[in-house]
Enzyme design. Structure first.
Site: not given
Length: 346
Positions: A140, A153
């Site tokens: 990401s 995350y």
């Protein structure tokens, strides 16, 4: 022995994973579908077959090392090889760091880091024997520019990037030139992911614009399977953010924090504390399969791109003044021009 190429995809039941499976099926690939939702996998397998591919559904929790080993074994037993392995399954939790339950923190690391480790080992054990294959790790842009309220995350996606680099180095040292490791860094993608995330902020989590369709990531993954590259960023805003972060990290990180506070957590809708789908999958049949209903009009995305342009350029100017140099200012100006051009062309 099947003559079709074989792709294993984790997190295949929804979002990016599902879109990727359908892209491969459209090209006649055999797909091995993994996620925790067996019923959704069987439905997807039927759709892949209808599109011209072969399909095998293997319910799998990627945080379980034995389950991932069994997934690889099932793929090889059915199709004799693995040409592409896509590590895609991931979970997240939104919470101020001091309020975040440590069990949830560990769960994100177990799925997003150890799940990728297990998948990479299983894939590379097969691919090194074959002396060819492509491992694709979906990370990401927050692996480059982390954001507030999602510490585990961001950590996990940075770890995924590091894992890919380390594996590429080892394969180079071993002379396995036809075994490739690629990393994909998506920007905000229109999937059910945000509804599936645990949340302890008291505010509803929504997708931070601009939002890009899951199929855009699926196309990037399919293209990497054909022509591997070390790292690919998906989404124009993400590309500019990553590039500018490497020049003026402080201002970009502050702007990320501002955007998360303004647009990632709803100011109108409250939310009760929930673990959502991080431990057990949602069983709601009305939950979308690929899209999450977040994608706005292109016009809205253009406005958001221009907002990011101004923010990044302003941050670069600030950095230039702070550092007493011109490099930040020049980079900010270049970023502004490039991003405006991209925004107008969309």
């Amino acid at each position: 022995m099947s003559k079709q190429r074989v792709a294993v995809i984790t997190g295949a039941s929804s979002g990016i994973g599902r879109a990727t499976a359908l892209r491969f099926a459209d090209d006649g690939w055999s797909v091995v579908l993994a996620s925790r939702r067996g019923d959704a996998l069987e439905e997807l397998a039927d759709e892949c077959r209808a599109r011209g591919g072969s399909a095998l559904a293997v319910p799998t929790d990627v945080a379980d090392e034995n389950a991932v080993e069994s997934l690889a074994l099932a793929a090889v037993e059915r199709f004799n090889r693995i040409d592409v392995w896509v590590n895609n399954a991931a979970v997240s939790v939104f919470s101020p760091f001091l309020d975040m339950p440590m069990d949830d923190f560990r769960r994100v690391i177990d799925v997003n880091v150890m799940g990728y480790v297990y998948g990479s080992r299983a894939a590379l054990e097969v691919m090194t024997r074959q002396e060819k294959g492509v491992l694709i790790n979906v990370a990401s842009i927050v692996g480059e520019v982390p954001q507030p309220y999602t510490a585990p995350y961001g950590m996990s996606k940075a770890a995924v990037r590091a894992l890919s680099v380390s594996l590429r180095q080892e394969l180079w040292l071993q002379g396995l030139k036809k075994v490739r490791v690629c990393t994909v860094l998506p920007a905000t993608i229109d999937t059910p992911f945000f509804r599936h995330s645990a949340n302890y902020t008291g505010r509803k989590v929504v997708a931070m614009p601009p939002v890009y369709p899951a199929d855009q990531v699926a196309v990037a993954i399919r293209d990497l399977a054909k022509a591997p590259a070390d790292e690919v960023i998906v989404g124009g805003a993400g590309k500019m953010m990553v590039r500018q972060h490497r020049v003026t990290p402080g201002p970009v990180e502050l702007q990320m924090a501002v955007q998360v506070e303004k647009t990632h957590l709803s100011r109108e809708e409250q939310a009760e504390d929930t673990t959502a789908a991080i431990y057990e999958p949602f069983a709601d049949p009305s939950d979308p399969d690929i899209g999450g209903g977040w994608e706005g009009r292109k016009r809205k995305n253009r406005r958001r791109l221009l907002t990011w342009t101004a923010a990044l350029a302003g941050g670069a100017v600030l950095a230039s003044k702070t550092l007493g140099g011109k490099s930040g200012l020049l980079a900010g100006t270049a970023a502004a021009k490039a991003l405006k051009q991209k925004a107008r062309s969309r």
